[in-house]
Every structure is written in structure tokens, then in C-alpha cells.
Design a protein around this motif. Structure first.
Motif, PDB file in Angstrom:
ATOM      1  N   ILE A  69       0.867  -1.186   0.000  1.00  0.00           N
ATOM      2  CA  ILE A  69       0.000   0.000   0.000  1.00  0.00           C
ATOM      3  C   ILE A  69       0.899   1.230   0.000  1.00  0.00           C
ATOM      4  O   ILE A  69       1.410   1.661   1.027  1.00  0.00           O
ATOM      5  CB  ILE A  69      -0.959  -0.008   1.205  1.00  0.00           C
ATOM      6  CG1 ILE A  69      -1.811  -1.273   1.201  1.00  0.00           C
ATOM      7  CG2 ILE A  69      -1.842   1.237   1.184  1.00  0.00           C
ATOM      8  CD1 ILE A  69      -2.683  -1.452   2.421  1.00  0.00           C
ATOM      9  N   GLU A  71       1.788   5.319  -1.586  1.00  0.00           N
ATOM     10  CA  GLU A  71       1.095   6.586  -1.792  1.00  0.00           C
ATOM     11  C   GLU A  71       0.349   6.574  -3.139  1.00  0.00           C
ATOM     12  O   GLU A  71      -0.757   7.093  -3.249  1.00  0.00           O
ATOM     13  CB  GLU A  71       2.100   7.740  -1.736  1.00  0.00           C
ATOM     14  CG  GLU A  71       1.440   9.098  -1.668  1.00  0.00           C
ATOM     15  CD  GLU A  71       2.446  10.196  -1.387  1.00  0.00           C
ATOM     16  OE1 GLU A  71       2.274  11.283  -1.952  1.00  0.00           O
ATOM     17  OE2 GLU A  71       3.393   9.962  -0.610  1.00  0.00           O
ATOM     18  N   ILE A  74      -2.878   4.763  -2.664  1.00  0.00           N
ATOM     19  CA  ILE A  74      -3.844   5.578  -1.928  1.00  0.00           C
ATOM     20  C   ILE A  74      -4.455   6.649  -2.828  1.00  0.00           C
ATOM     21  O   ILE A  74      -5.662   6.877  -2.819  1.00  0.00           O
ATOM     22  CB  ILE A  74      -3.186   6.193  -0.687  1.00  0.00           C
ATOM     23  CG1 ILE A  74      -2.833   5.074   0.314  1.00  0.00           C
ATOM     24  CG2 ILE A  74      -4.085   7.234  -0.033  1.00  0.00           C
ATOM     25  CD1 ILE A  74      -1.951   5.508   1.457  1.00  0.00           C
ATOM     26  N   LYS A  75      -3.630   7.287  -3.654  1.00  0.00           N
ATOM     27  CA  LYS A  75      -4.132   8.365  -4.514  1.00  0.00           C
ATOM     28  C   LYS A  75      -4.874   7.851  -5.742  1.00  0.00           C
ATOM     29  O   LYS A  75      -5.876   8.423  -6.145  1.00  0.00           O
ATOM     30  CB  LYS A  75      -2.972   9.254  -4.970  1.00  0.00           C
ATOM     31  CG  LYS A  75      -2.434  10.135  -3.894  1.00  0.00           C
ATOM     32  CD  LYS A  75      -1.331  11.021  -4.443  1.00  0.00           C
ATOM     33  CE  LYS A  75      -0.775  11.926  -3.365  1.00  0.00           C
ATOM     34  NZ  LYS A  75       0.301  12.761  -3.858  1.00  0.00           N
ATOM     35  N   ASP A 122      -9.287  -0.578   7.663  1.00  0.00           N
ATOM     36  CA  ASP A 122      -8.773   0.748   7.319  1.00  0.00           C
ATOM     37  C   ASP A 122      -7.361   0.545   6.786  1.00  0.00           C
ATOM     38  O   ASP A 122      -6.720  -0.465   7.095  1.00  0.00           O
ATOM     39  CB  ASP A 122      -8.684   1.658   8.554  1.00  0.00           C
ATOM     40  CG  ASP A 122     -10.041   2.124   9.043  1.00  0.00           C
ATOM     41  OD1 ASP A 122     -10.984   2.181   8.237  1.00  0.00           O
ATOM     42  OD2 ASP A 122     -10.145   2.431  10.240  1.00  0.00           O
ATOM     43  N   TYR A 123      -6.889   1.512   6.023  1.00  0.00           N
ATOM     44  CA  TYR A 123      -5.499   1.426   5.579  1.00  0.00           C
ATOM     45  C   TYR A 123      -4.911   2.807   5.432  1.00  0.00           C
ATOM     46  O   TYR A 123      -5.626   3.804   5.278  1.00  0.00           O
ATOM     47  CB  TYR A 123      -5.351   0.618   4.287  1.00  0.00           C
ATOM     48  CG  TYR A 123      -6.040   1.213   3.083  1.00  0.00           C
ATOM     49  CD1 TYR A 123      -5.386   2.095   2.230  1.00  0.00           C
ATOM     50  CD2 TYR A 123      -7.348   0.867   2.766  1.00  0.00           C
ATOM     51  CE1 TYR A 123      -6.009   2.622   1.123  1.00  0.00           C
ATOM     52  CE2 TYR A 123      -7.977   1.390   1.657  1.00  0.00           C
ATOM     53  CZ  TYR A 123      -7.306   2.262   0.836  1.00  0.00           C
ATOM     54  OH  TYR A 123      -7.929   2.787  -0.259  1.00  0.00           O
ATOM     55  N   LYS A 124      -3.608   2.846   5.539  1.00  0.00           N
ATOM     56  CA  LYS A 124      -2.814   4.025   5.233  1.00  0.00           C
ATOM     57  C   LYS A 124      -1.520   3.516   4.623  1.00  0.00           C
ATOM     58  O   LYS A 124      -1.338   2.299   4.488  1.00  0.00           O
ATOM     59  CB  LYS A 124      -2.574   4.875   6.483  1.00  0.00           C
ATOM     60  CG  LYS A 124      -1.806   4.192   7.577  1.00  0.00           C
ATOM     61  CD  LYS A 124      -1.688   5.101   8.787  1.00  0.00           C
ATOM     62  CE  LYS A 124      -0.888   4.407   9.889  1.00  0.00           C
ATOM     63  NZ  LYS A 124      -0.772   5.239  11.059  1.00  0.00           N
ATOM     64  N   LYS A 125      -0.640   4.402   4.262  1.00  0.00           N
ATOM     65  CA  LYS A 125       0.586   4.001   3.583  1.00  0.00           C
ATOM     66  C   LYS A 125       1.331   2.964   4.424  1.00  0.00           C
ATOM     67  O   LYS A 125       1.727   3.215   5.552  1.00  0.00           O
ATOM     68  CB  LYS A 125       1.466   5.222   3.333  1.00  0.00           C
ATOM     69  CG  LYS A 125       2.729   4.917   2.572  1.00  0.00           C
ATOM     70  CD  LYS A 125       3.535   6.171   2.346  1.00  0.00           C
ATOM     71  CE  LYS A 125       4.852   5.838   1.671  1.00  0.00           C
ATOM     72  NZ  LYS A 125       5.692   7.016   1.528  1.00  0.00           N
ATOM     73  N   THR A 129      -5.309  -2.247   8.719  1.00  0.00           N
ATOM     74  CA  THR A 129      -5.827  -2.539  10.053  1.00  0.00           C
ATOM     75  C   THR A 129      -7.194  -3.180   9.925  1.00  0.00           C
ATOM     76  O   THR A 129      -8.095  -2.606   9.303  1.00  0.00           O
ATOM     77  CB  THR A 129      -5.937  -1.245  10.885  1.00  0.00           C
ATOM     78  OG1 THR A 129      -4.653  -0.634  10.960  1.00  0.00           O
ATOM     79  CG2 THR A 129      -6.446  -1.543  12.290  1.00  0.00           C
TER      80      THR A 129
END
Length: 156
Positions: A69, A71, A74-75, A122-125, A129
Motif C-alpha cells: 500500500i 502513496e 492511496i491516490k 482501514d489502511y494508510k501508507k 488494520t
């Protein structure tokens, strides 16, 4: 009859036409510029991996590293996850599982009632989770291992 023959000739001539969209003087094939790379992996969440958020929100969560995952994902990309339900003792036999796309509401029968687990993610860079929240608003740390499938679509 002449109209029918004329129409057949036009259709045959149109069907035999080729359109060449190659910008390199017919020396290369047509290659699409909007391709996507797919990364698929499984995460096993053990009972000890879950943490409680707090006494107000009352859900459990389990974060994991996911370097896939980025950037760019995500974009411009997409992350999809599934709860893998089935024969917990035999995860190597793919015929024994069901893939339930998250968010997924999972019924849990109790002695006197049925509650529902809302599983989501949920996720981020670099991190994904998994989250479980019960309909009775109590903490419910799973006592068995849970398996999740994650698919990351990354545009090139």
C-alpha cells in the motif's frame, strides 16, 4: 436484390479494414498506457494480535505491515479485503473457504440471542488494520484465528 448485394459489399469492406493506432510507424504493437499491477496476499490474525481501542468506542483492531500500500495506491489505486470463512483447520484446501468482502456483518449465535460482528478494515501508507465491532457494543476478541485476503491494485 441490388441493395442487398451492395450492403453485403459495404459490410465486408468495413470488416476487412484495420485501424492502426500505433505512433511508432507500425514497428510496435498497441500497448495500453493505463495498466494496473495486482498484489494479493493473506494475513492470519491470531487472538493475541487484537487490541481494544478504548471503553467508549468498544472495538478491537489488528494492524499489520503492508508495504504494497503505497502513496500511489492511496491516490490512484484500490485496496480490497475479504474475510476468509470456512474450514479453519484446513486453509490449504481452497475448496473449503468462502470469501466475504469487507465490510462484512457476521452473525454470532449465543445461548439466548444472536449478535453481529461488523468486520471492516482501514489502511494508510504501508499499514492495513482489521477492525471488529460487535452489535452488543461489548469487546469481542476472537478466540480463533481469522484469515483475511488483501488485494492491492496499483496503477503503473
Amino acid at each position: 436484390m441490388k441493395k442487398l448485394v451492395f450492403l453485403a459489399i459495404i459490410l465486408l469492406s468495413l470488416a476487412s479494414c484495420e485501424v492502426d493506432n500505433c505512433d511508432c510507424n507500425n514497428s510496435c504493437p498497441n500497448i495500453p498506457t493505463n495498466t494496473v499491477a495486482l498484489s494479493t496476499f493473506y494475513i492470519d490474525v491470531k487472538p493475541q494480535d487484537w487490541s481494544q481501542l478504548d471503553c467508549i468506542e468498544k472495538y478491537v483492531f489488528a494492524p499489520f505491515d503492508a508495504p504494497e500500500i503505497t502513496e500511489n495506491v492511496i491516490k490512484n489505486g484500490l485496496v480490497v479485503s475479504y474475510f476468509v470463512d470456512g474450514d479453519y483447520d484446513n486453509y490449504d484446501n481452497y475448496d473449503n473457504y468462502y470469501y466475504n468482502q469487507l465490510p462484512y456483518v457476521y452473525p454470532v449465535p449465543l445461548l439466548t440471542d444472536t449478535i453481529y460482528e461488523n468486520m471492516r478494515f482501514d489502511y494508510k501508507k504501508g499499514v492495513i488494520t482489521f477492525i471488529i465491532e460487535d452489535s452488543d457494543m461489548e469487546f469481542a476478541i476472537p478466540t480463533n484465528e481469522r484469515k483475511f485476503k488483501v488485494c492491492v491494485f496499483s496503477p503503473n
